[in-house]
Enzyme design. Sequence first.
Site, mmCIF file in Angstrom:
data_model
loop_
_atom_site.group_PDB
_atom_site.id
_atom_site.type_symbol
_atom_site.label_atom_id
_atom_site.label_comp_id
_atom_site.label_asym_id
_atom_site.label_seq_id
_atom_site.Cartn_x
_atom_site.Cartn_y
_atom_site.Cartn_z
ATOM 1 N N GLU A 1 4.976 -4.936 -5.186
ATOM 2 C CA GLU A 1 6.252 -5.348 -5.950
ATOM 3 C C GLU A 1 6.243 -5.039 -7.063
ATOM 4 O O GLU A 1 7.251 -4.969 -8.003
ATOM 5 C CB GLU A 1 5.471 -7.149 -6.230
ATOM 6 C CG GLU A 1 4.270 -7.192 -6.764
ATOM 7 C CD GLU A 1 2.665 -6.997 -5.650
ATOM 8 O OE1 GLU A 1 2.364 -8.161 -6.288
ATOM 9 O OE2 GLU A 1 3.065 -6.723 -4.961
ATOM 10 N N HIS B 1 -0.064 -3.377 -4.392
ATOM 11 C CA HIS B 1 0.468 -4.579 -4.796
ATOM 12 C C HIS B 1 1.921 -3.730 -4.294
ATOM 13 O O HIS B 1 2.696 -2.723 -5.595
ATOM 14 C CB HIS B 1 0.752 -4.943 -6.057
ATOM 15 C CG HIS B 1 -0.676 -6.023 -6.495
ATOM 16 N ND1 HIS B 1 -0.880 -7.373 -6.434
ATOM 17 C CD2 HIS B 1 -1.836 -5.765 -6.373
ATOM 18 C CE1 HIS B 1 -1.608 -8.132 -6.424
ATOM 19 N NE2 HIS B 1 -2.246 -6.667 -6.079
ATOM 20 N N CYS C 1 -2.991 -7.812 -0.796
ATOM 21 C CA CYS C 1 -3.737 -7.549 -1.525
ATOM 22 C C CYS C 1 -5.159 -8.996 -1.240
ATOM 23 O O CYS C 1 -5.072 -8.876 -0.268
ATOM 24 C CB CYS C 1 -3.881 -7.921 -2.861
ATOM 25 S SG CYS C 1 -5.014 -7.706 -4.330
#
Length: 594
Positions: free
Chosen positions: A536, A534, A405
């Site tokens: 994650e 993202h 990001c």
Amino acid sequence: MMSNMKYILVTGGVISGVGKGVISSSFGTILKCCGIEVTSIKIDPYINLDAGTFSPYEHGEVYVLDDGGEVDLDLGNYERFLDITLHRDNNITTGKIYQMVIDRERHGDYLGKTVQVVPHITDAIQEWVERVAKVPVSKTGKTPEVCIIELGGTIGDIESMAFVEAFRQFQFRVKRENFCTAHVSLVPQPRSTGEQKTKPTQASVRELRGLGLSPDIIVCRSEKAIDQSVRNKISNFCHVAPEQVICIQDLSSIYKVPILMESHGIVEYLNERLQLGINPMLPARKFMKQWIDLSEKIENLRNEVEIAIVGKYTRLEDSYTSVTKAVQHAANAAGFSVKIKFIEASNLENEMKQECPASYHEAWHDLVKTEGVIVPGGFGKRGVEGKIAAANWCRVNNKPYLGICLGFQTAVIEFARNVLKLEGANTAECEEVLEHPIIIDMPEHNTGQMGGTMRLGKRSTVFKQSASSSKIMRLYNNRDMIEERHRHRYEVNPKYIKDLEAGGLEFVGVDVEGTRMEIFELKKHPYFVATQFHPEYLSRPMTPSPPFMGLILAAKDRLKPYLIRGCKLSPRQEYDYDESANAVGTYALNINED
């Protein structure tokens, strides 16, 4: 399939932050391992509509769901443990409930009656829970059979009184055999005496019972293992059987928690209490084998990898919970334990060299000695120059780098400044008037409001045809399209894309329209990858995120053979841990013998 939905309410006492989220996730994990479909709901008593406008220092990171919901980080725990996909309605806040009731009142749904906390707010809470509990969240698409509900905060907080009253009524609405309460409480051990104290738990349970909810299970959190005599005392004074007191001390890995809970006989108790219909002939502990194997592997890893996270909110590690979990998932899968070093981005900036030389040199020392660097997301001007400096050092010195990001955007700015020699290149987030606005805001998401106005949720990213030889595409198993979750309101300026690519910054992934840049990679670098999304958020203990896997392997110079083998670890890497030590299994056996 059970005829009635079963509910497990998880409450907290004494203090917040004792691990209700992990305990709730562990209840779900154990039941899912028994073949039961599970869903989860998190209740946050604050008046905010969602977590989207919170500073990370308030409650930790803001977790983003597939549907764009910005929610509490505990929903990330639920998704990672249970491997499910939750929705924005799985996070209830006081603000959402009151907004729904007020909207109904304005619509005339209450027929001119006085709208009150009881029954209107409490009824709305119960209706919300019943509705959301039936929504499928697993890959099977089946309707959940058990709903785990975590009530945030602690019993006695004025903010949560309406929710406690709602569940007092709810237990009768759904019948006793379909509703169970688990109370998580702290058992402190003052250093002055060394004695484990039960009075806080007794007081907390007494208050819960006074509000109309009697705990069926008491989960005692402590720093060290709780003595059997203490367990018996809690049982005696809190009106529960000894087997209904579960003791969870601090453990080296959160993935040991469901194993330890299962060793207390929680399956047998819940099966009887909620009439779950679990096969009693199921071999003991066999259904938890996947988690036992994972915990044993993590416990006995021989080698370590050190990763730096250069962030803006490093004073609270929970600000980057999903990032740290994704790093751990990838490192453990690759056969490494992980040491994470948090570096405050602003400490890497030249101004800090004058203001606080010690912090400046310490930050750079930590950055240089780590084996890989992650620059995660964030908002605002503070620390941006430090993130740019980190990206520059990694690019120039061939240090494995993963930007996420804002880390994607700062790496593009760094490249524009130092490779394309565009002086004054920056992001519109930091300066309104720029000579070279490399990063600009997205007009369709700039509505003038803060909450929920970003590009949020799961979006598709398409790999360019020219990306077939890229490391990141191969890490994603050469798929033409991937889906990842987003949370941003700025993007790469399309006017500079041609110049950036001509200079060697290859944008290998774009959105479905082909206009928004999603992934870039430096070909001649061991691993310099950044993503606008993202990754994650979709990392799981058993299935690590590809970009994180690439970073860990590159940090240990094992990425190239991994890609050659088609993204498969060698047998030596997969089993590179000490199998002679079996700490988890031994400990669980000792618990059963007690």
